[in-house]
Design an enzyme around this catalytic site. Structure first.
Site, PDB file in Angstrom:
ATOM      1  N   ASP A   1     -31.917 -29.233 -26.354  1.00 31.83           N
ATOM      2  CA  ASP A   1     -30.808 -28.269 -26.341  1.00 31.83           C
ATOM      3  C   ASP A   1     -31.269 -26.928 -26.927  1.00 31.83           C
ATOM      4  O   ASP A   1     -30.535 -25.937 -26.887  1.00 31.83           O
ATOM      5  CB  ASP A   1     -29.571 -28.813 -27.057  1.00 31.83           C
ATOM      6  CG  ASP A   1     -29.785 -29.049 -28.536  1.00 31.83           C
ATOM      7  OD1 ASP A   1     -30.950 -28.979 -28.997  1.00 31.83           O
ATOM      8  OD2 ASP A   1     -28.796 -29.312 -29.249  1.00 31.83           O
ATOM      9  N   SER A   2     -32.525 -26.891 -27.421  1.00 32.54           N
ATOM     10  CA  SER A   2     -33.115 -25.614 -27.836  1.00 32.54           C
ATOM     11  C   SER A   2     -33.195 -24.654 -26.656  1.00 32.54           C
ATOM     12  O   SER A   2     -33.442 -23.462 -26.843  1.00 32.54           O
ATOM     13  CB  SER A   2     -34.516 -25.831 -28.418  1.00 32.54           C
ATOM     14  OG  SER A   2     -35.326 -26.540 -27.506  1.00 32.54           O
TER      15      SER A   2
ATOM     16  N   ASP B   1     -31.575 -34.161 -23.952  1.00 32.54           N
ATOM     17  CA  ASP B   1     -30.930 -33.969 -25.252  1.00 32.54           C
ATOM     18  C   ASP B   1     -29.414 -33.939 -25.081  1.00 32.54           C
ATOM     19  O   ASP B   1     -28.900 -33.264 -24.187  1.00 32.54           O
ATOM     20  CB  ASP B   1     -31.396 -32.619 -25.835  1.00 32.54           C
ATOM     21  CG  ASP B   1     -31.586 -32.657 -27.336  1.00 32.54           C
ATOM     22  OD1 ASP B   1     -31.294 -33.702 -27.952  1.00 32.54           O
ATOM     23  OD2 ASP B   1     -32.041 -31.641 -27.889  1.00 32.54           O
TER      24      ASP B   1
ATOM     25  N   LYS C   1     -31.699 -38.172 -26.318  1.00 32.99           N
ATOM     26  CA  LYS C   1     -31.878 -37.964 -27.762  1.00 32.99           C
ATOM     27  C   LYS C   1     -30.565 -37.465 -28.331  1.00 32.99           C
ATOM     28  O   LYS C   1     -29.865 -36.689 -27.681  1.00 32.99           O
ATOM     29  CB  LYS C   1     -32.985 -36.940 -28.030  1.00 32.99           C
ATOM     30  CG  LYS C   1     -33.123 -36.585 -29.519  1.00 32.99           C
ATOM     31  CD  LYS C   1     -34.330 -35.712 -29.796  1.00 32.99           C
ATOM     32  CE  LYS C   1     -34.096 -34.244 -29.579  1.00 32.99           C
ATOM     33  NZ  LYS C   1     -32.993 -33.665 -30.369  1.00 32.99           N
TER      34      LYS C   1
ATOM     35  N   GLU D   1     -28.700 -36.211 -32.272  1.00 36.60           N
ATOM     36  CA  GLU D   1     -28.914 -35.860 -33.679  1.00 36.60           C
ATOM     37  C   GLU D   1     -27.973 -36.662 -34.576  1.00 36.60           C
ATOM     38  O   GLU D   1     -26.816 -36.878 -34.222  1.00 36.60           O
ATOM     39  CB  GLU D   1     -28.652 -34.362 -33.891  1.00 36.60           C
ATOM     40  CG  GLU D   1     -29.617 -33.457 -33.151  1.00 36.60           C
ATOM     41  CD  GLU D   1     -29.373 -31.978 -33.428  1.00 36.60           C
ATOM     42  OE1 GLU D   1     -28.509 -31.633 -34.273  1.00 36.60           O
ATOM     43  OE2 GLU D   1     -30.054 -31.153 -32.789  1.00 36.60           O
TER      44      GLU D   1
ATOM     45  N   GLU E   1     -37.314 -33.675 -38.208  1.00 34.58           N
ATOM     46  CA  GLU E   1     -37.466 -32.216 -38.162  1.00 34.58           C
ATOM     47  C   GLU E   1     -37.208 -31.623 -39.550  1.00 34.58           C
ATOM     48  O   GLU E   1     -36.207 -31.953 -40.211  1.00 34.58           O
ATOM     49  CB  GLU E   1     -36.468 -31.607 -37.156  1.00 34.58           C
ATOM     50  CG  GLU E   1     -36.556 -30.085 -37.117  1.00 34.58           C
ATOM     51  CD  GLU E   1     -35.829 -29.454 -35.926  1.00 34.58           C
ATOM     52  OE1 GLU E   1     -35.277 -30.186 -35.086  1.00 34.58           O
ATOM     53  OE2 GLU E   1     -35.841 -28.207 -35.863  1.00 34.58           O
TER      54      GLU E   1
HETATM   55  O1  KIV Z   1     -33.942 -29.220 -28.797  1.00 37.01           O
HETATM   56  C1  KIV Z   1     -35.120 -29.325 -29.199  1.00 37.01           C
HETATM   57  O2  KIV Z   1     -36.027 -28.608 -28.785  1.00 37.01           O
HETATM   58  C2  KIV Z   1     -35.396 -30.345 -30.199  1.00 37.01           C
HETATM   59  C3  KIV Z   1     -36.799 -30.440 -30.715  1.00 37.01           C
HETATM   60  C4  KIV Z   1     -37.103 -29.299 -31.578  1.00 37.01           C
HETATM   61  C5  KIV Z   1     -37.064 -31.727 -31.363  1.00 37.01           C
HETATM   62  O3  KIV Z   1     -34.532 -31.063 -30.553  1.00 37.01           O
END
Ligand code: KIV
Length: 296
Positions: A45-46, A84, A114, A116, A183
């Site tokens: 999600d970055s 994500d 993934k 969080e 992280e």
């Molecule tokens: O969204 C992302 O890029 C991440 C990584 C930094 C692990 O969650």
């Protein structure tokens, strides 16, 4: 040719060769990551910050994540594709979380997801596992908690917080995650989690003891426009500088008339060019064209 990576293979890599993970957000970045030998591609999600220009990750929606995950999946990488779960896609109800994760798999082509968070995510993680969806955890500095944390701060610096993080990691592993991203945590904490927890840890700003490492694609290759780089990033390229230089050279050739050259230009057969010239030069050219149009 190397065989396809899967969630069980990532799990089995615990304690073996270090896992190589990088983000990708579209077809070409996925192709590059895969050619370079990534084991895991994270459609993170970055992308909110890195590709879409937001200040944080909170604005990105499940629709956007599905769209980008599908672009990555079209590259058919050997690497495991992890989609994500964006903020609020798994926080409201468990059925909604399963449906959203299912969209990343069904519409986006992800092979795992993934999310969080620690122990409070256990009901969601169990439901996802029941739905046969492999889950990667993410602990420590979780960017979706930016407001709750009061900024992007290293987590687990105090003994009690470090102990809580270790307990979260155990709980996630017990619930069946196949790997955990750590992280922004001190190296000794990451080392303890890595030693105790039976699933691979993948570090980003978590020292070198983890079972693997992940960085954001644009940070590694130097494609980001931002001035600020977190301490844990190592740049291995300067693609933005290279891209600017390439465009400057293109624009200079446009201005000078050097582009396009002969080899970049389409040509008519000579006979057609001659007839075309006659048509346009002859006074009756317009009539000839009109006759031609009538015949059609
Ligand atoms: O969204 C992302 O890029 C991440 C990584 C930094 C692990 O969650």
């Amino acid at each position: 040719m190397a065989t396809k990576m899967t969630a069980p293979k990532v799990l089995a890599a615990k304690g073996g060769e270090k896992l190589r993970m990088v983000t990708a957000y579209d077809y070409p970045t996925a192709q590059i990551a895969d050619r370079a030998g990534a084991d895991i591609i994270l459609v993170g999600d970055s992308l909110a910050n890195v590709v879409l220009g937001y200040d944080d990750t909170l604005s990105v929606t499940i629709d956007v994540m599905v769209h980008h995950t599908a672009a990555v999946a079209r590259a058919k990488p050997r690497a495991l594709i992890v989609g994500d779960m964006p903020w609020l896609s798994f926080h409201v109800t468990v059925p909604e979380a399963v449906r959203n994760a299912g969209r990343l798999i069904k519409e986006g082509g992800a092979e795992a997801i993934k999310l969080e968070g620690g122990r409070k995510r256990l009901p969601v993680i169990r439901a996802l596992r029941d739905a046969e969806i492999p889950v990667m955890g993410h602990l420590g500095l979780t960017p979706q908690s930016v407001h709750a944390m009061g900024g992007y701060r290293v987590q687990g610096k105090r003994a009690h917080a470090a102990y809580e993080l270790l307990s979260d990691a155990h709980a996630l592993a017990d619930a069946g995650v196949f790997a955990i991203v750590l992280e922004g945590v001190p190296d000794v904490v990451a080392a303890k989690v890595t030693e105790e927890v039976p699933v691979p840890t993948i570090g980003i700003g978590a020292g070198r003891s983890c079972d693997g490492q992940v960085l954001v694609f644009h940070d590694v290759v130097g494609l980001g426009g931002g001035e600020y780089l977190p301490k844990f990033v190592r740049r291995y390229g300067a693609l933005q500088d290279e891209a600017v230089a390439a465009l400057e050279a293109f624009f200079a050739d446009v201005r000078s008339g050097d582009f396009p050259g002969e080899e970049e230009t389409y040509h008519m057969p000579e006979e057609s060019a001659r007839v075309f010239r006659e048509l346009t030069e002859a006074p009756a050219g317009d009539d000839l064209l009109a006759d031609e149009a009538m015949e059609r």
